[in-house]
Design a protein around this motif. Structure first.
Motif, PDB file in Angstrom:
ATOM      1  N   HIS A 222     -15.642 -17.543 -34.676  1.00  0.00           N
ATOM      2  CA  HIS A 222     -14.896 -16.433 -34.786  1.00  0.00           C
ATOM      3  C   HIS A 222     -14.439 -15.669 -35.619  1.00  0.00           C
ATOM      4  CE1 HIS A 222     -11.671 -14.290 -33.083  1.00  0.00           C
ATOM      5  NE2 HIS A 222     -11.842 -14.315 -31.394  1.00  0.00           N
ATOM      6  N   THR A 223     -13.963 -13.877 -35.595  1.00  0.00           N
ATOM      7  CA  THR A 223     -13.512 -13.316 -36.988  1.00  0.00           C
ATOM      8  C   THR A 223     -12.582 -13.691 -37.081  1.00  0.00           C
ATOM      9  OG1 THR A 223     -14.687 -11.623 -35.945  1.00  0.00           O
ATOM     10  CG2 THR A 223     -14.042 -11.216 -37.865  1.00  0.00           C
ATOM     11  N   ASP A 224     -11.101 -14.164 -36.340  1.00  0.00           N
ATOM     12  CA  ASP A 224     -10.333 -14.833 -36.629  1.00  0.00           C
ATOM     13  C   ASP A 224     -10.534 -15.968 -36.971  1.00  0.00           C
ATOM     14  OD1 ASP A 224      -8.776 -12.466 -35.569  1.00  0.00           O
ATOM     15  OD2 ASP A 224      -8.270 -13.224 -34.004  1.00  0.00           O
ATOM     16  N   ASP A 225     -11.047 -16.648 -36.451  1.00  0.00           N
ATOM     17  CA  ASP A 225     -11.337 -18.159 -38.034  1.00  0.00           C
ATOM     18  C   ASP A 225     -11.514 -18.072 -39.464  1.00  0.00           C
ATOM     19  OD1 ASP A 225      -9.609 -19.054 -36.213  1.00  0.00           O
ATOM     20  OD2 ASP A 225     -12.446 -19.295 -35.180  1.00  0.00           O
ATOM     21  N   PHE A 242     -18.433 -20.497 -50.831  1.00  0.00           N
ATOM     22  CA  PHE A 242     -17.893 -21.246 -49.574  1.00  0.00           C
ATOM     23  C   PHE A 242     -18.858 -20.847 -47.526  1.00  0.00           C
ATOM     24  CE2 PHE A 242     -14.140 -21.658 -52.381  1.00  0.00           C
ATOM     25  CZ  PHE A 242     -14.237 -22.686 -51.881  1.00  0.00           C
ATOM     26  N   ASN A 243     -19.415 -21.671 -47.718  1.00  0.00           N
ATOM     27  CA  ASN A 243     -20.129 -21.630 -46.039  1.00  0.00           C
ATOM     28  C   ASN A 243     -19.483 -21.998 -44.993  1.00  0.00           C
ATOM     29  OD1 ASN A 243     -22.717 -22.086 -47.518  1.00  0.00           O
ATOM     30  ND2 ASN A 243     -23.452 -23.875 -47.328  1.00  0.00           N
ATOM     31  N   LEU A 244     -18.886 -20.692 -44.315  1.00  0.00           N
ATOM     32  CA  LEU A 244     -18.017 -21.113 -43.005  1.00  0.00           C
ATOM     33  C   LEU A 244     -19.376 -20.612 -40.997  1.00  0.00           C
ATOM     34  CD1 LEU A 244     -15.592 -17.908 -44.144  1.00  0.00           C
ATOM     35  CD2 LEU A 244     -15.252 -20.477 -44.603  1.00  0.00           C
ATOM     36  N   ALA A 245     -18.756 -21.804 -40.896  1.00  0.00           N
ATOM     37  CA  ALA A 245     -19.874 -21.741 -39.446  1.00  0.00           C
ATOM     38  C   ALA A 245     -18.859 -22.889 -38.559  1.00  0.00           C
ATOM     39  CB  ALA A 245     -20.834 -21.877 -39.540  1.00  0.00           C
ATOM     40  N   GLY A 246     -18.388 -22.000 -36.677  1.00  0.00           N
ATOM     41  CA  GLY A 246     -18.130 -22.751 -35.941  1.00  0.00           C
ATOM     42  C   GLY A 246     -19.102 -23.646 -35.781  1.00  0.00           C
ATOM     43  N   VAL A 247     -18.866 -24.096 -34.716  1.00  0.00           N
ATOM     44  CA  VAL A 247     -19.837 -25.536 -34.346  1.00  0.00           C
ATOM     45  C   VAL A 247     -19.162 -25.246 -32.406  1.00  0.00           C
ATOM     46  CG1 VAL A 247     -20.017 -26.844 -35.097  1.00  0.00           C
ATOM     47  CG2 VAL A 247     -17.627 -26.649 -33.770  1.00  0.00           C
ATOM     48  N   PRO A 248     -20.584 -25.765 -31.538  1.00  0.00           N
ATOM     49  CA  PRO A 248     -21.710 -26.350 -32.252  1.00  0.00           C
ATOM     50  C   PRO A 248     -23.189 -24.688 -32.059  1.00  0.00           C
ATOM     51  CG  PRO A 248     -21.765 -25.820 -29.236  1.00  0.00           C
ATOM     52  CD  PRO A 248     -20.656 -25.359 -30.491  1.00  0.00           C
ATOM     53  N   GLN A 312     -10.470 -25.436 -40.629  1.00  0.00           N
ATOM     54  CA  GLN A 312     -10.636 -25.692 -40.196  1.00  0.00           C
ATOM     55  C   GLN A 312     -11.045 -24.359 -38.651  1.00  0.00           C
ATOM     56  OE1 GLN A 312     -12.741 -28.406 -39.051  1.00  0.00           O
ATOM     57  NE2 GLN A 312     -12.423 -29.668 -40.216  1.00  0.00           N
ATOM     58  N   PRO A 313     -12.089 -24.483 -38.145  1.00  0.00           N
ATOM     59  CA  PRO A 313     -12.310 -23.232 -37.254  1.00  0.00           C
ATOM     60  C   PRO A 313     -11.706 -23.801 -35.656  1.00  0.00           C
ATOM     61  CG  PRO A 313     -14.702 -24.503 -36.998  1.00  0.00           C
ATOM     62  CD  PRO A 313     -13.340 -24.812 -38.180  1.00  0.00           C
ATOM     63  N   THR A 314     -10.720 -22.942 -35.007  1.00  0.00           N
ATOM     64  CA  THR A 314      -9.223 -22.802 -34.556  1.00  0.00           C
ATOM     65  C   THR A 314     -10.480 -22.054 -32.832  1.00  0.00           C
ATOM     66  OG1 THR A 314      -8.780 -20.972 -34.281  1.00  0.00           O
ATOM     67  CG2 THR A 314      -7.497 -22.263 -35.430  1.00  0.00           C
ATOM     68  N   ARG A 315     -11.701 -21.741 -33.188  1.00  0.00           N
ATOM     69  CA  ARG A 315     -12.609 -21.693 -31.650  1.00  0.00           C
ATOM     70  C   ARG A 315     -14.093 -22.613 -31.651  1.00  0.00           C
ATOM     71  NH1 ARG A 315      -9.158 -17.811 -33.232  1.00  0.00           N
ATOM     72  NH2 ARG A 315      -7.546 -16.670 -32.007  1.00  0.00           N
ATOM     73  N   SER A 316     -14.644 -22.484 -31.030  1.00  0.00           N
ATOM     74  CA  SER A 316     -15.989 -22.984 -30.597  1.00  0.00           C
ATOM     75  C   SER A 316     -16.798 -22.210 -31.402  1.00  0.00           C
ATOM     76  CB  SER A 316     -16.288 -23.698 -29.410  1.00  0.00           C
ATOM     77  OG  SER A 316     -16.088 -22.703 -28.320  1.00  0.00           O
ATOM     78  N   SER A 317     -17.970 -21.533 -30.828  1.00  0.00           N
ATOM     79  CA  SER A 317     -18.928 -21.345 -31.647  1.00  0.00           C
ATOM     80  C   SER A 317     -18.857 -20.889 -29.857  1.00  0.00           C
ATOM     81  CB  SER A 317     -20.353 -21.611 -32.276  1.00  0.00           C
ATOM     82  OG  SER A 317     -20.860 -22.539 -31.055  1.00  0.00           O
ATOM     83  N   GLU A 322     -18.813 -15.698 -25.497  1.00  0.00           N
ATOM     84  CA  GLU A 322     -17.912 -15.599 -24.548  1.00  0.00           C
ATOM     85  C   GLU A 322     -16.870 -14.347 -24.718  1.00  0.00           C
ATOM     86  OE1 GLU A 322     -18.057 -19.323 -21.934  1.00  0.00           O
ATOM     87  OE2 GLU A 322     -15.882 -19.049 -23.495  1.00  0.00           O
ATOM     88  N   GLU A 323     -16.096 -14.536 -25.731  1.00  0.00           N
ATOM     89  CA  GLU A 323     -14.904 -13.275 -25.645  1.00  0.00           C
ATOM     90  C   GLU A 323     -15.588 -12.096 -26.117  1.00  0.00           C
ATOM     91  OE1 GLU A 323     -11.673 -11.713 -29.136  1.00  0.00           O
ATOM     92  OE2 GLU A 323     -11.517 -14.166 -28.476  1.00  0.00           O
ATOM     93  N   PHE A 324     -16.269 -12.208 -26.964  1.00  0.00           N
ATOM     94  CA  PHE A 324     -17.109 -11.315 -27.665  1.00  0.00           C
ATOM     95  C   PHE A 324     -18.214 -10.296 -26.267  1.00  0.00           C
ATOM     96  CE2 PHE A 324     -22.657 -10.297 -28.123  1.00  0.00           C
ATOM     97  CZ  PHE A 324     -21.780  -8.504 -29.371  1.00  0.00           C
ATOM     98  N   LEU A 325     -18.602 -11.223 -25.074  1.00  0.00           N
ATOM     99  CA  LEU A 325     -20.033 -10.698 -23.778  1.00  0.00           C
ATOM    100  C   LEU A 325     -18.273  -9.999 -23.168  1.00  0.00           C
ATOM    101  CD1 LEU A 325     -21.845 -13.840 -23.538  1.00  0.00           C
ATOM    102  CD2 LEU A 325     -22.615 -11.459 -24.200  1.00  0.00           C
ATOM    103  N   ARG A 326     -17.359 -10.287 -22.889  1.00  0.00           N
ATOM    104  CA  ARG A 326     -16.407 -10.022 -22.233  1.00  0.00           C
ATOM    105  C   ARG A 326     -15.762  -8.980 -22.785  1.00  0.00           C
ATOM    106  NH1 ARG A 326     -13.103 -13.732 -22.535  1.00  0.00           N
ATOM    107  NH2 ARG A 326     -11.417 -13.295 -24.123  1.00  0.00           N
ATOM    108  N   GLY A 327     -15.758  -8.277 -24.118  1.00  0.00           N
ATOM    109  CA  GLY A 327     -15.383  -6.865 -25.245  1.00  0.00           C
ATOM    110  C   GLY A 327     -16.750  -6.365 -24.439  1.00  0.00           C
TER     111      GLY A 327
END
Length: 345
Positions: A222-225, A242-248, A312-317, A322-327
């Motif tokens: 998530h961009t905010d993370d 620094f690598n940045l990524a969410g899970v899974p 740490q990301p606060t949202r999962s991938s 899902e947020e993007f698709l809604r948008g």
């Protein structure tokens, strides 16, 4: 600037997907005194402690002006990037590479002590799709056939030299996976799917099949993370990548669950041929070369960001997608020229 008076931060590309999140995150942070957002067009967006200035990084004449704008800053966060036109790599090179080099030069000329540069997973050479992924020492030669990867990798080499020439400047390179949020959905649909791709069609009832392609496994954040990591890179005495990524990690099975669609194995060559034809006819803006790169990108090990940025990301991938698709379905956007909402179809 002393800690008591707070930090002054300049952000290039401040009106885009990452820029809007970074500006708001900085504005909300107690230790940040002021933010100067730079973009080609001044937006209607407002944020506390934030001022705006119009700058076009593709113009040679802007180097001296950048130096003036950076004067007195404690950090410059360089996010400006042009994704289109994929049929005009010279155009993107002028902004992304030559414009970035002007930013780097201006940071040194203005005596800014910290430069935080937006690199990408796209800078990495092809690598494993298995966890825990590659760390920041993995080669950054990109996928040479894709302009986006080629430009990101070129800037990695430029920063290698830059750090040797300017050891007094703290250089941080952020290498995130794919970044999504609802407010950037309309822009990303236009960039990768085309201006007239109907957003309302991207819903479970109308997408019965997800193609399972060899190599289709990537990471989302998530961009905010990601913006929180940029803030920590400004506040903490850190250097390097620094690598940045969410899970899974996201693959066809994950996408199938999100879209309630059946996963069907499809030859990669068939999908690439269709994309190549559409791109060649200017019916699709996303190039087949970027498609090739995505299927080769390694997964990222984010241990360094967790330990040194306390991030740490606060949202999962899946939540980010899902947020993007809604948008996309709703035509969501933000009050900036790049992100303005538009519901096609």
């Amino acid at each position: 600037m002393s800690p008591e008076s707070g930090l002054r931060v300049v952000v290039t590309g401040a009106t885009g997907n990452v820029g809007t999140s970074v500006v708001r995150t900085l504005a909300d942070a107690d230790r940040i005194a002021s933010v100067l957002g730079l973009a080609r067009r001044v937006p209607e967006m407002t944020a506390s402690k934030t001022k705006w200035a119009a700058v076009d990084l593709a113009q040679d004449a802007d180097t001296d002006r950048l130096t003036d704008l950076f004067a007195g800053a404690d950090a410059v966060i360089h996010l400006a990037w042009r994704f289109q036109p994929t049929h005009g790599p010279v155009v993107t090179w002028r902004t992304n590479v030559l414009g970035s080099l002007r930013v780097f030069e201006a940071v040194a000329a203005a005596g800014v002590p910290a430069l935080v540069h937006a690199s990408s997973v796209g800078a990495y050479s092809p690598g494993p799709k298995t966890e825990p992924g590659v760390d920041e020492s993995w080669p950054t030669h990109g996928w040479p056939d894709a302009a986006y990867c080629r430009e990101k990798a070129y800037l990695e080499r430029a920063l290698d030299t830059y750090e040797l020439q300017h050891p007094d400047i703290r250089v941080v390179r952020m290498r995130p996976g794919f970044l999504f949020k609802e407010g950037a959905a309309s822009e990303q649909r236009r960039i990768f799917g085309g201006r007239f791709m109907p957003g309302p069609l991207i819903r479970p009832a109308l997408l019965p099949v997800v193609p399972a392609l060899e190599g289709l496994r990537f990471q989302v954040l998530h961009t905010d993370d990601a913006a929180q990591a940029y803030l920590q890179a400004v506040l903490r005495d850190v250097r390097g990548a620094f690598n940045l990524a969410g899970v899974p990690p996201v693959d066809a099975e994950v996408l199938g669950e999100l879209l309630q669609a059946k996963v069907v194995r499809v030859p990669r060559q068939l999908v690439r041929a269709a994309l190549s034809t559409a791109w060649g006819l200017h019916l699709a803006p996303a190039s087949p070369h970027l498609f090739d790169a995505v299927l080769r990108l390694p997964l990222l090990d984010t241990s360094r960001a967790h330990s040194e940025l306390d991030w740490q990301p606060t949202r999962s991938s899946t939540e980010a997608i899902e947020e993007f698709l809604r948008g996309v379905r709703q035509g969501s956007g933000e009050p900036t020229p790049p992100l303005v909402g538009h519901k096609a179809g």
